[in-house]
Scaffold this motif. Structure first.
Motif, PDB file in Angstrom:
ATOM      1  N   UNK A 191      15.190  75.891 -39.620  1.00 33.69           N
ATOM      2  CA  UNK A 191      15.453  77.146 -38.911  1.00 33.69           C
ATOM      3  C   UNK A 191      14.841  78.280 -39.718  1.00 33.69           C
ATOM      4  N   UNK A 192      13.788  78.882 -39.156  1.00 32.52           N
ATOM      5  CA  UNK A 192      13.066  79.908 -39.902  1.00 32.52           C
ATOM      6  C   UNK A 192      13.872  81.200 -40.028  1.00 32.52           C
ATOM      7  N   UNK A 193      14.522  81.603 -38.948  1.00 30.89           N
ATOM      8  CA  UNK A 193      15.207  82.903 -38.930  1.00 30.89           C
ATOM      9  C   UNK A 193      16.705  82.696 -38.686  1.00 30.89           C
ATOM     10  N   UNK A 194      17.515  83.238 -39.611  1.00 31.05           N
ATOM     11  CA  UNK A 194      18.968  83.113 -39.500  1.00 31.05           C
ATOM     12  C   UNK A 194      19.652  84.467 -39.384  1.00 31.05           C
ATOM     13  N   UNK A 195      18.861  85.494 -39.094  1.00 29.11           N
ATOM     14  CA  UNK A 195      19.435  86.836 -38.981  1.00 29.11           C
ATOM     15  C   UNK A 195      20.356  86.915 -37.765  1.00 29.11           C
ATOM     16  N   UNK A 196      21.425  87.692 -37.871  1.00 29.88           N
ATOM     17  CA  UNK A 196      22.289  87.878 -36.702  1.00 29.88           C
ATOM     18  C   UNK A 196      21.540  88.600 -35.590  1.00 29.88           C
ATOM     19  N   UNK A 197      21.856  88.252 -34.379  1.00 27.86           N
ATOM     20  CA  UNK A 197      21.178  88.857 -33.227  1.00 27.86           C
ATOM     21  C   UNK A 197      22.181  89.584 -32.336  1.00 27.86           C
TER      22      UNK A 197
END
Length: 782
Positions: free
Chosen positions: A31-37
């Motif tokens: 998983x490249x991006x784990x930022x909250x959305x």
């Protein structure tokens, strides 16, 4: 064989190579991006309804695989012309960048491909060094092997910075252009394509000249490469830049709150209809502007599709202010039900065979222990058809019907409706259950009405069968569909005929002022609807249904403050009918003949006709109604030819006696019935020359049983009189009144007497000229 021999000969090199190969294979995170959305909701046709900012304060929409062609073309032309040719890095671009950087003595350009930029975005916070650049190249090649070019572009579009706290193309297109990315023009797409290149230096509202120059250079490149024509180019460079971010749409803010509770950070396609939602928002806003003049600040509206059980519109509150709880979602909050449960009692009694649609029910002053229900208008009809009592929402008949039907029995029906706020046993609520003694919420009530309507529809559609899971929860998520279960010949709760007859009564509820003549217009909508008003004028309800839709409205104050005029028919009903005016026309429900029988009904009493009934008409009733008793109100009276007196063979020739059907009410019921029905003829008295037994009856009208009475004083300080009142089967009879065995007066014809009793308990005794007697105990307080 050669490879095996080489490995045996160069074991160390082979092990090192193998390790490097394994490291390379697993170097890229799954998983490249784990930022909250942000939490994003869209309508059924994917139109944005609202978004809730991510927990880190960024407007970052959830990952989106769909990239508009215009933006795709612009970003490739601007950032990486050879995107589809290189393996993740471009050696020529890297060489040129290295040469320029060395000659200038500083980092002037990076030479990164879009794939490398995706890696850099995923490795946020890393220093921009040559070692880091090498790592990016390695990871970029690995990404190219794992994912397609389209997927890599989607990573970039969803995570690139666009200035301020705006991340990703979807959020940027709404914040800067107030529309979906797929609706952007070439100029708008080009603007967004150049923003991630230096988002901290150039974004709408800052360094407009540099942003305009970069955009126009990109547009010129598109022209030179034959991607756009000259006219498109000229029109594009004439478009103005956005000056400041737009607020994101908030078309269904309270549904957004609800979705965020279970789907935070996700993009959820809901079942809402955007145009319908917007029009109902407008209706609620207009009504709010009227209601707030009476300090009524909150309202909620829910619209359900009966066939799919999907939520079509969800308005959780008015556009009021924070001081009046504008952010509170009223739809799922428990509120006092008022009269909104009365149709369920009516349907329950029909279903159980305890009632026919127009059976007369008593509407007289009534007291049940310490409970003393009253009609809203403080008036009484004596007796009234059950259907009319429902359509007029009379309180006293409803309480008497509940007592006759059984509190526990009705409570069991309500439990099967799955009203989650009905938490206590029947005795906790008592008879006040039917007048607002319990709480429920708009969601559950609308769900229940939708289930009843759907039962009727399915019964008609399936050749008289029911569905086993009819009372299913509605849904506001488009990917979910309700499961009605399997068909069965057994009813789920109410039989179709009981529901249909209930709706026939509710169709006749008096509409709000200005809409009273609806039934005289051929295209008027037939709606089964009911209002409710809670004690203290705290909650006003209106719920209506057609074959296709259920609309529910609640009006009041979220903090529970009551207001004069906060009445269902005055405040909630106008919103209800404004919403139905927006919805498409619906046909009326098909009559469920397989659950009905045609029988002769007594027109005056609503009971099955007895041989004595003189006015009979054929009516369709529910099958269970066949066990109801024949009309108890008609008797065969023996009168003289003028119908002035009752006679018998002791005083009249048999050939002269007239045998006629007579509609007879008890004295107390007749007392109130006559005031509304001037043509009511009481049973004539027995002629004086006739021999026969005559029974006179006396009923107290006031005071009521076990009544505690407060006698107010007037402006002169004098105590007001207590007016005693009875009904006598023969009003002309002399009646004698006693207070605690002390004679206080007599009356004739009009049996009312004024007294001023002392403080404390007293017994009032009434005796007529024939020796009939009745007593009433009262308590006087000052």
């Amino acid at each position: 064989m050669k490879l095996i021999r080489y490995i045996k000969k160069h074991k160390r090199k082979s092990v090192v190579f193998g390790i490097l190969l394994i490291v390379y294979a697993f170097c890229l995170p799954t998983e490249l991006f784990k930022d909250p959305t942000a939490t994003v909701i869209t309508s059924k046709n994917m139109e944005l309804l609202g978004a809730q900012i991510a927990t880190d304060g960024q407007w970052r929409f959830p990952h989106n695989d769909s990239i508009p062609e215009k933006f795709k073309t612009c970003i490739i032309q601007f950032e990486d012309e050879y995107f589809y040719e290189h393996p993740g890095f471009n050696p020529i671009s890297i060489f040129k960048a290295l040469k320029d950087n060395i000659s200038s003595g500083e980092v002037k350009r990076g030479g990164s491909t879009l794939t490398q930029q995706v890696i850099r975005l995923s490795r946020k916070g890393q220093a921009r060094t040559y070692l880091e650049k090498i790592k990016e190249i390695v990871l970029a090649t690995r990404l190219e092997l794992r994912d397609s070019k389209s997927e890599i572009l989607a990573y970039y579009a969803s995570n690139a910075p666009f200035g301020g706290n705006v991340v990703g193309l979807d959020a940027a297109s709404w914040r800067y252009f107030n529309r979906d990315a797929h609706q952007l023009s070439w100029a708008e797409s080009a603007t967004l394509a150049v923003l991630p290149n230096a988002p901290s230096l150039i974004y709408p509202g800052k360094n407009q000249e540099r942003l305009l120059a970069k955009r126009n250079r990109l547009l010129k490149k598109l022209l030179d490469n034959g991607i756009i024509d000259d006219l498109t180019y000229q029109l594009s460079i004439s478009e103005a830049l956005p000056q400041k971010p737009y607020a994101l749409p908030q078309i269904a803010p309270h549904l957004l709150q609800k979705v965020a509770q279970s789907h935070r950070g996700e993009r959820i396609q809901t079942t809402l209809d955007t145009k319908l939602q917007e029009r109902i928002n407008h209706v609620v806003k207009n009504q709010y502007n009227i209601l707030k003049q009476n300090e009524i600040h909150n309202a909620a509206v829910l619209v359900l599709n009966v066939h799919t059980r999907e939520v079509m519109a969800y308005v959780g509150n008015t556009p009021t202010d924070k001081a009046h709880q504008k952010d509170v979602d009223i739809i799922d909050k428990p509120r006092s039900t008022g009269s909104i449960l009365k149709p369920f009692l009516y349907a329950s009694m029909l279903d159980a065979g305890d009632l026919l649609p127009n059976t007369l029910v008593a509407d007289i002053p009534s007291q049940f222990g310490s409970y003393n229900p009253e009609n809203f208008n403080k008036d009484y009809d004596g007796v009234v058809p059950a259907s009319r009592a429902l359509s007029r929402s009379l309180n006293v008949p409803a309480v008497r019907m509940l007592q006759d039907f059984g509190l526990d029995r009705f409570h069991q029906y309500l439990k099967q409706l799955k009203l989650k706020d009905l938490k206590y046993n029947a005795n906790h609520y008592g008879l006040s259950l039917i007048l607002g003694g319990a709480e429920s919420n708009l969601w559950d009530l609308c769900k229940s009405y939708a289930s009843l309507s759907s039962t009727l529809n399915h019964f008609s559609e399936t050749s008289s069968e029911y569905y086993t899971n009819e009372f299913v929860e509605p849904t506001f998520i488009a990917s979910e569909s309700v499961d009605f279960g399997t068909t069965s010949t057994d009813k789920t709760l109410f039989d179709a005929a009981s529901i249909y007859l209930t709706y026939e009564s509710l169709k006749k509820v008096n509409r709000p002022e200005g809409d009273e003549s609806w039934e005289f217009f051929d295209d008027s909508k037939q709606i089964a609807w009911k209002t409710g008003t809670s004690f203290g004028f705290r909650d006003a309800w209106a719920i209506g249904t057609t074959k296709d839709y259920v609309v529910g409205v609640w009006v009041g104050n979220a903090d529970g403050e009551g207001r004069p005029g906060l009445v269902g028919v005055q405040t909630a009903a106008p919103i209800l009918f404004d919403v139905f005016d927006i919805l498409p026309h619906s046909d009326w429900f098909a009559k469920p003949y397989d659950e009905m029988q045609e029988v002769n009904i007594c027109s005056k009493s609503g009971h099955r006709a007895s041989p004595v009934c003189d006015d009979v008409e054929p009516k369709f009733i529910q099958n269970s109604g066949l066990k109801t008793e024949p009309c108890p109100y008609h008797i065969l009276a023996h009168v003289d030819p003028t119908e002035t007196y009752q006679v018998n063979s002791s005083c009249e020739d048999l050939n002269a006696i007239k045998h006629t059907s007579w509609f007879v009410l008890s004295p107390l019921k007749a007392h109130y019935y006559k005031s509304k029905n001037p043509f009511y003829k009481p049973l004539p008295k027995l002629r004086l020359d006739c021999v026969g037994e005559v029974q006179e009856t006396i009923n107290f009208i006031y005071p009521k049983r076990n009544n505690s009475i407060f006698l107010p004083k007037d402006f002169n300080g004098e105590t007001n009189d207590l007016i005693l009142k009875i009904a006598h089967s023969k009003p002309e009879t002399q009646v004698y009144w006693y207070l605690d065995e002390t004679y206080v007066g007599s009356t004739k014809d009009i049996h009312e007497l004024a007294i001023i009793p002392k403080k404390g308990k007293h017994i009032i005794t009434v005796v007529d000229a024939f020796g009939n007697e009745t007593k009433r105990e009262i308590s006087i307080s000052e």
